[in-house]
Design a protein around this motif. Structure first.
Motif, PDB file in Angstrom:
ATOM      1  N   LEU A 111       0.769  -1.250  -0.045  1.00  0.00           N
ATOM      2  CA  LEU A 111       0.088  -0.094  -0.058  1.00  0.00           C
ATOM      3  C   LEU A 111       0.907   1.320   0.080  1.00  0.00           C
ATOM      4  O   LEU A 111       0.520   2.159  -0.741  1.00  0.00           O
ATOM      5  CB  LEU A 111      -0.915   0.040   0.987  1.00  0.00           C
ATOM      6  N   PHE A 112       1.917   1.383   0.834  1.00  0.00           N
ATOM      7  CA  PHE A 112       2.605   2.426   0.874  1.00  0.00           C
ATOM      8  C   PHE A 112       4.071   2.399   0.174  1.00  0.00           C
ATOM      9  O   PHE A 112       4.862   2.259   0.786  1.00  0.00           O
ATOM     10  CB  PHE A 112       2.877   2.759   2.485  1.00  0.00           C
ATOM     11  N   ARG A 113       3.902   2.766  -0.910  1.00  0.00           N
ATOM     12  CA  ARG A 113       5.102   2.961  -1.872  1.00  0.00           C
ATOM     13  C   ARG A 113       4.764   3.583  -3.174  1.00  0.00           C
ATOM     14  O   ARG A 113       3.648   3.512  -3.687  1.00  0.00           O
ATOM     15  CB  ARG A 113       5.574   1.148  -2.182  1.00  0.00           C
ATOM     16  N   PHE A 114       6.008   3.950  -3.606  1.00  0.00           N
ATOM     17  CA  PHE A 114       5.748   4.816  -4.941  1.00  0.00           C
ATOM     18  C   PHE A 114       5.756   3.946  -6.102  1.00  0.00           C
ATOM     19  O   PHE A 114       6.526   2.950  -6.175  1.00  0.00           O
ATOM     20  CB  PHE A 114       6.904   5.941  -4.830  1.00  0.00           C
ATOM     21  N   PHE A 115       5.141   4.318  -7.263  1.00  0.00           N
ATOM     22  CA  PHE A 115       5.114   3.457  -8.445  1.00  0.00           C
ATOM     23  C   PHE A 115       6.475   3.811  -9.002  1.00  0.00           C
ATOM     24  O   PHE A 115       6.774   4.827  -9.231  1.00  0.00           O
ATOM     25  CB  PHE A 115       3.973   3.751  -9.310  1.00  0.00           C
ATOM     26  N   THR A 116       7.069   2.988  -9.753  1.00  0.00           N
ATOM     27  CA  THR A 116       8.066   3.034 -10.661  1.00  0.00           C
ATOM     28  C   THR A 116       7.382   3.553 -12.160  1.00  0.00           C
ATOM     29  O   THR A 116       6.250   3.192 -12.268  1.00  0.00           O
ATOM     30  CB  THR A 116       8.956   1.668 -10.984  1.00  0.00           C
ATOM     31  N   SER A 117       8.377   3.829 -12.987  1.00  0.00           N
ATOM     32  CA  SER A 117       7.916   4.269 -14.261  1.00  0.00           C
ATOM     33  C   SER A 117       7.244   3.107 -15.079  1.00  0.00           C
ATOM     34  O   SER A 117       6.158   3.287 -15.856  1.00  0.00           O
ATOM     35  CB  SER A 117       9.006   4.890 -15.276  1.00  0.00           C
ATOM     36  N   LYS A 118       7.744   1.662 -14.805  1.00  0.00           N
ATOM     37  CA  LYS A 118       7.325   0.696 -15.588  1.00  0.00           C
ATOM     38  C   LYS A 118       5.927   0.300 -14.847  1.00  0.00           C
ATOM     39  O   LYS A 118       5.064   0.047 -15.710  1.00  0.00           O
ATOM     40  CB  LYS A 118       8.112  -0.343 -15.090  1.00  0.00           C
ATOM     41  N   GLU A 119       5.629   0.844 -13.750  1.00  0.00           N
ATOM     42  CA  GLU A 119       4.321   0.266 -12.881  1.00  0.00           C
ATOM     43  C   GLU A 119       3.253   1.381 -13.449  1.00  0.00           C
ATOM     44  O   GLU A 119       2.179   1.076 -13.698  1.00  0.00           O
ATOM     45  CB  GLU A 119       4.496   0.266 -11.457  1.00  0.00           C
ATOM     46  N   LYS A 120       3.643   2.518 -13.694  1.00  0.00           N
ATOM     47  CA  LYS A 120       2.734   3.648 -14.126  1.00  0.00           C
ATOM     48  C   LYS A 120       2.503   3.444 -15.582  1.00  0.00           C
ATOM     49  O   LYS A 120       1.271   3.636 -15.923  1.00  0.00           O
ATOM     50  CB  LYS A 120       3.650   5.095 -14.070  1.00  0.00           C
ATOM     51  N   GLN A 121       3.224   2.846 -16.351  1.00  0.00           N
ATOM     52  CA  GLN A 121       3.043   2.514 -17.709  1.00  0.00           C
ATOM     53  C   GLN A 121       2.020   1.260 -17.873  1.00  0.00           C
ATOM     54  O   GLN A 121       1.282   1.230 -18.600  1.00  0.00           O
ATOM     55  CB  GLN A 121       4.389   1.964 -18.548  1.00  0.00           C
ATOM     56  N   ALA A 122       2.324   0.383 -16.760  1.00  0.00           N
ATOM     57  CA  ALA A 122       1.154  -0.747 -16.577  1.00  0.00           C
ATOM     58  C   ALA A 122      -0.230  -0.155 -16.268  1.00  0.00           C
ATOM     59  O   ALA A 122      -1.226  -0.672 -16.958  1.00  0.00           O
ATOM     60  CB  ALA A 122       1.692  -1.927 -15.586  1.00  0.00           C
ATOM     61  N   VAL A 123      -0.258   0.867 -15.495  1.00  0.00           N
ATOM     62  CA  VAL A 123      -1.663   1.502 -15.337  1.00  0.00           C
ATOM     63  C   VAL A 123      -2.284   2.023 -16.722  1.00  0.00           C
ATOM     64  O   VAL A 123      -3.388   1.763 -16.900  1.00  0.00           O
ATOM     65  CB  VAL A 123      -1.434   2.389 -14.274  1.00  0.00           C
TER      66      VAL A 123
END
Length: 252
Positions: A111-123
């Motif tokens: 829950l408490f962590r920042f998304f990486t650019s890869k995870e943002k791209q997955a969204v």
């Protein structure tokens, strides 16, 4: 490998107190399939889903996910689930489409962590897959029921599950948009390779969209390819359902 059973149900029976809800159910869902699970109200469809998801334990029989018994299965990130009442989500909650879809990663990432650019791209890719890219900054409460349901499917697929289970996903979807909605599911199945298990009452549509059908009414009355199901006479289907049934095609 293609043809491998992602879900296997073997001789499953379940009862609530003295009421038998499922009786000796056996069928499988092969990798890459789009399976429609149909049956009348009270036929045991929701109970079977709860058994598959490990929320209920059958009195008899076994269920396997990716070759592992549900009771021992740990890799739940490999499965996405959209409930019948997904759009009963508190739409007054101040969350954008992007934020709702991103919340689908928290179970996997914490829950408490920042998304990486890869995870943002997955969204962004999940939002695009359901055709909602232009709404990604819009508040979830401002969308129609069908648009909200697309967002909840995006939330379910953002962690890239191999199996997506949908319980009556067209609830709340305007009748004029149902065909587009099923076309979107077909795209997820064919082009993203997601195996789908769809619970629906819409028999006319599923015979055109799915690859396999399982017809349930406490017992399993039919399991096979969609074209075989389409050849069943309305008289036979009425026997399955316990009342007269007329199959309407949605083709234009």
């Amino acid at each position: 490998m293609k043809g491998e059973d992602i879900l296997k149900i073997e001789h499953v029976s379940f009862r609530y107190e003295k009421e038998n809800v499922l009786e000796d159910i056996t069928f499988s869902v092969p990798k890459g399939a789009f399976v429609g699970l149909v049956g009348p109200n009270g036929s045991g469809k929701s109970t079977l889903l709860k058994c598959i998801l490990g929320l209920l334990k059958p009195q008899k029989g076994h269920i396997y996910l990716f070759g592992t018994r549900v009771s021992s299965f740990k890799d739940w990130h490999r499965i996405g689930f959209v409930s019948q009442k997904a759009n009963s989500f508190n739409t007054g909650f101040p969350a954008t489409v992007y934020e709702v879809v991103a919340s689908g990663l928290t179970a996997k990432l914490g829950l408490f962590r920042f998304f990486t650019s890869k995870e943002k791209q997955a969204v962004l890719e999940a939002i695009e897959a359901v055709g909602m890219s232009k709404f990604r900054h819009q508040n979830i409460g401002e969308l129609s029921g069908g648009q909200q349901q697309r967002v909840f499917i995006a939330r379910a697929i953002v962690s890239k599950p191999e199996l997506l289970i949908l319980d009556e996903p067209t609830v709340g979807v305007d009748v004029h948009h149902v065909q587009n909605f099923y076309a979107m599911l077909d795209e997820l199945n064919r082009h993203l390779g997601i195996t789908l298990l769809l619970v629906t009452h819409d028999i006319g549509t599923i015979t055109e969209k799915v690859t396999h059908v399982a017809c349930l009414n406490k017992h399993l009355y039919f399991h096979g390819k969609a074209e075989e199901f389409a050849e069943l006479q309305e008289k036979e289907l009425s026997h399955f359902y316990g009342h007269p049934l007329y199959v309407l095609s949605h083709q234009h």
